[in-house]
Scaffold this active site. Structure first.
Site, PDB file in Angstrom:
ATOM      1  N   LYS A  39       0.415  -1.935   2.347  1.00 14.75           N
ATOM      2  CA  LYS A  39      -0.077  -2.427   1.067  1.00 14.75           C
ATOM      3  C   LYS A  39      -0.572  -3.861   1.197  1.00 14.75           C
ATOM      4  O   LYS A  39      -0.010  -4.656   1.938  1.00 14.75           O
ATOM      5  CB  LYS A  39       1.031  -2.363   0.017  1.00 14.75           C
ATOM      6  CG  LYS A  39       1.438  -0.939  -0.378  1.00 14.75           C
ATOM      7  CD  LYS A  39       2.500  -0.963  -1.454  1.00 14.75           C
ATOM      8  CE  LYS A  39       2.856   0.433  -1.926  1.00 14.75           C
ATOM      9  NZ  LYS A  39       3.898   0.407  -2.990  1.00 14.75           N
ATOM     10  N   ARG A  75       4.435   5.372   4.796  1.00 16.30           N
ATOM     11  CA  ARG A  75       4.030   6.040   3.564  1.00 16.30           C
ATOM     12  C   ARG A  75       2.970   7.098   3.880  1.00 16.30           C
ATOM     13  O   ARG A  75       2.243   6.979   4.874  1.00 16.30           O
ATOM     14  CB  ARG A  75       3.462   5.029   2.566  1.00 16.30           C
ATOM     15  CG  ARG A  75       4.428   3.903   2.192  1.00 16.30           C
ATOM     16  CD  ARG A  75       3.733   2.863   1.327  1.00 16.30           C
ATOM     17  NE  ARG A  75       4.624   1.784   0.932  1.00 16.30           N
ATOM     18  CZ  ARG A  75       4.796   0.652   1.627  1.00 16.30           C
ATOM     19  NH1 ARG A  75       4.118   0.465   2.769  1.00 16.30           N
ATOM     20  NH2 ARG A  75       5.620  -0.284   1.198  1.00 16.30           N
ATOM     21  N   HIS A 113       7.538  11.156  -0.307  1.00 20.58           N
ATOM     22  CA  HIS A 113       8.320   9.990   0.097  1.00 20.58           C
ATOM     23  C   HIS A 113       9.676  10.366   0.708  1.00 20.58           C
ATOM     24  O   HIS A 113      10.382   9.491   1.204  1.00 20.58           O
ATOM     25  CB  HIS A 113       8.544   9.085  -1.122  1.00 20.58           C
ATOM     26  CG  HIS A 113       7.836   7.768  -1.013  1.00 20.58           C
ATOM     27  ND1 HIS A 113       6.554   7.640  -0.532  1.00 20.58           N
ATOM     28  CD2 HIS A 113       8.240   6.493  -1.303  1.00 20.58           C
ATOM     29  CE1 HIS A 113       6.202   6.365  -0.559  1.00 20.58           C
ATOM     30  NE2 HIS A 113       7.203   5.656  -1.004  1.00 20.58           N
ATOM     31  N   ARG A 138      10.316   9.375   4.263  1.00 23.45           N
ATOM     32  CA  ARG A 138      10.472   7.915   4.341  1.00 23.45           C
ATOM     33  C   ARG A 138      11.895   7.536   3.927  1.00 23.45           C
ATOM     34  O   ARG A 138      12.537   6.698   4.570  1.00 23.45           O
ATOM     35  CB  ARG A 138       9.434   7.253   3.432  1.00 23.45           C
ATOM     36  CG  ARG A 138       9.480   5.722   3.379  1.00 23.45           C
ATOM     37  CD  ARG A 138       8.245   5.234   2.622  1.00 23.45           C
ATOM     38  NE  ARG A 138       8.313   3.850   2.213  1.00 23.45           N
ATOM     39  CZ  ARG A 138       7.974   2.812   2.972  1.00 23.45           C
ATOM     40  NH1 ARG A 138       7.583   3.018   4.224  1.00 23.45           N
ATOM     41  NH2 ARG A 138       8.034   1.574   2.515  1.00 23.45           N
ATOM     42  N   HIS A 178       8.494  -3.500   3.650  1.00 22.92           N
ATOM     43  CA  HIS A 178       8.875  -4.052   2.346  1.00 22.92           C
ATOM     44  C   HIS A 178       8.746  -5.571   2.367  1.00 22.92           C
ATOM     45  O   HIS A 178       9.219  -6.223   3.297  1.00 22.92           O
ATOM     46  CB  HIS A 178      10.325  -3.687   2.010  1.00 22.92           C
ATOM     47  CG  HIS A 178      10.505  -2.273   1.577  1.00 22.92           C
ATOM     48  ND1 HIS A 178      11.712  -1.608   1.644  1.00 22.92           N
ATOM     49  CD2 HIS A 178       9.614  -1.368   1.064  1.00 22.92           C
ATOM     50  CE1 HIS A 178      11.558  -0.366   1.202  1.00 22.92           C
ATOM     51  NE2 HIS A 178      10.303  -0.205   0.844  1.00 22.92           N
ATOM     52  N   TYR A 209      18.355   1.773  -0.155  1.00 24.08           N
ATOM     53  CA  TYR A 209      18.674   2.779   0.856  1.00 24.08           C
ATOM     54  C   TYR A 209      20.065   2.606   1.459  1.00 24.08           C
ATOM     55  O   TYR A 209      20.436   3.328   2.377  1.00 24.08           O
ATOM     56  CB  TYR A 209      17.646   2.732   1.991  1.00 24.08           C
ATOM     57  CG  TYR A 209      16.260   3.121   1.559  1.00 24.08           C
ATOM     58  CD1 TYR A 209      15.944   4.445   1.287  1.00 24.08           C
ATOM     59  CD2 TYR A 209      15.261   2.159   1.416  1.00 24.08           C
ATOM     60  CE1 TYR A 209      14.671   4.808   0.883  1.00 24.08           C
ATOM     61  CE2 TYR A 209      13.984   2.513   1.013  1.00 24.08           C
ATOM     62  CZ  TYR A 209      13.698   3.837   0.750  1.00 24.08           C
ATOM     63  OH  TYR A 209      12.445   4.192   0.344  1.00 24.08           O
TER      64      TYR A 209
END
Length: 305
Positions: A173, A149, A247, A250, A273, A282
């Protein structure tokens, strides 16, 4: 400070200290709750404990009437549900009125990505004879090579890079960390930038920028907004007809890996993720890739002599 403001402040502190959420995530939660507080004031609701399920329905109806998308409304409901969960835990309310609220079903959006020809053009527009051009090239190569990111890229420090093993420690994150490899193109771009361009940019800044990999023209750490501006300008040079967002590289990273046969679990780990469902978006492939697969494998794709 009103009682409502005090409780919101307590929740924000909880997100910062206990949940360790990013500033961007906390900003989204704060905006949703403050908007709901304004709704409460208009409705004459004095405290969070007075909010009923019927009040939440009125709030949602107004949100739809404002033309907000289902995705936006879903995020707001999720934030308010978390807020009330916190208030329940602290015994500040007796029930969570948002618990019975159904989240709006969201449209599945196929992420936009760049084709290889578009990428090749994008990688040729930076003037790598200048410090900023070297930096921009390193940004492009690293974003595409790792799928990280933009916020993760901006927080990178020199100690996170292992150029002997061509890996980077990404701080994701919720304080989750992951190691991601990168290839020779990213390696070369980083070496050029670190040994030349970055040193020149660093000389313009202050000590606080010492540890950060990517610096702006004043020698300060590069921000998300700065990277967004850089990507927009580079895309304008590459092609005035295409629009790139932070993004997109990515998305392109994930799409190209899956199109070339990478397994979903590996891509999930590389992207950081927590849920496989986030990665499954994706699994779309380009029309060219679909046609190639069809023509190669379907028994009656074409007549054989």
């Amino acid at each position: 400070m009103t009682n409502k403001q005090r409780l919101v402040h307590l929740f924000i502190e909880y997100l910062q200290i206990e949940k360790n959420y990013s500033a961007l995530t906390i900003s989204g939660y704060t905006e949703a709750i403050e908007e709901f507080v304004r709704f409460m004031n208009v409705q004459g609701i004095d405290g969070f404990e007075e909010v009923s399920y019927q009040d939440t329905r009125i709030y949602l109806t107004e949100a739809y009437e404002k033309g907000l998308t289902r995705r936006t409304i879903s995020k707001k409901v999720s934030a308010l549900r978390s807020f009330y969960k916190f208030l329940l835990r602290e015994q500040l309310v007796k029930e969570n009125p948002f618990l019975l609220v159904s989240l709006p079903k969201q449209d599945k959006r196929i992420p936009s990505f760049l084709y290889e020809e578009e990428l090749k053009e994008l990688f040729t527009v930076s003037d790598v004879s200048t410090p900023l051009g070297q930096r921009n090239q390193a940004i492009l190569e690293l974003l595409y090579a790792t799928g990280m990111r933009v916020s993760e890229l901006c927080s990178l420090k020199e100690s996170d890079l292992d150029l002997s093993m061509d890996t980077v420690l990404v701080h994701g994150k919720g304080s989750k960390q992951r190691y991601v490899p990168f290839g020779s193109y990213a390696h070369e771009a980083l070496i050029t930038y670190l040994e030349d361009g970055r040193l020149k940019l660093k000389a313009k800044g202050k000590d606080r920028a010492d540890a950060y990999v990517f610096l702006n023209q004043r020698g300060a750490p590069l921000t998300d907004r700065g990277v967004r501006f850089i990507l927009t300008e580079l895309m304008k040079k590459a092609s005035g007809t295409l629009h790139i967002h932070p993004h997109m590289l990515r998305h392109t990273f994930a799409t190209h890996l899956l199109n070339e046969g990478a397994d979903l679990r590996s891509v999930q780990e590389l992207l950081g993720h927590s849920n496989l469902s986030s990665t499954q978006v994706y699994t779309h492939v380009s029309k060219d890739s679909l046609r190639k697969t069809y023509m190669s494998h379907h028994p009656r794709a074409f007549k054989r002599s």
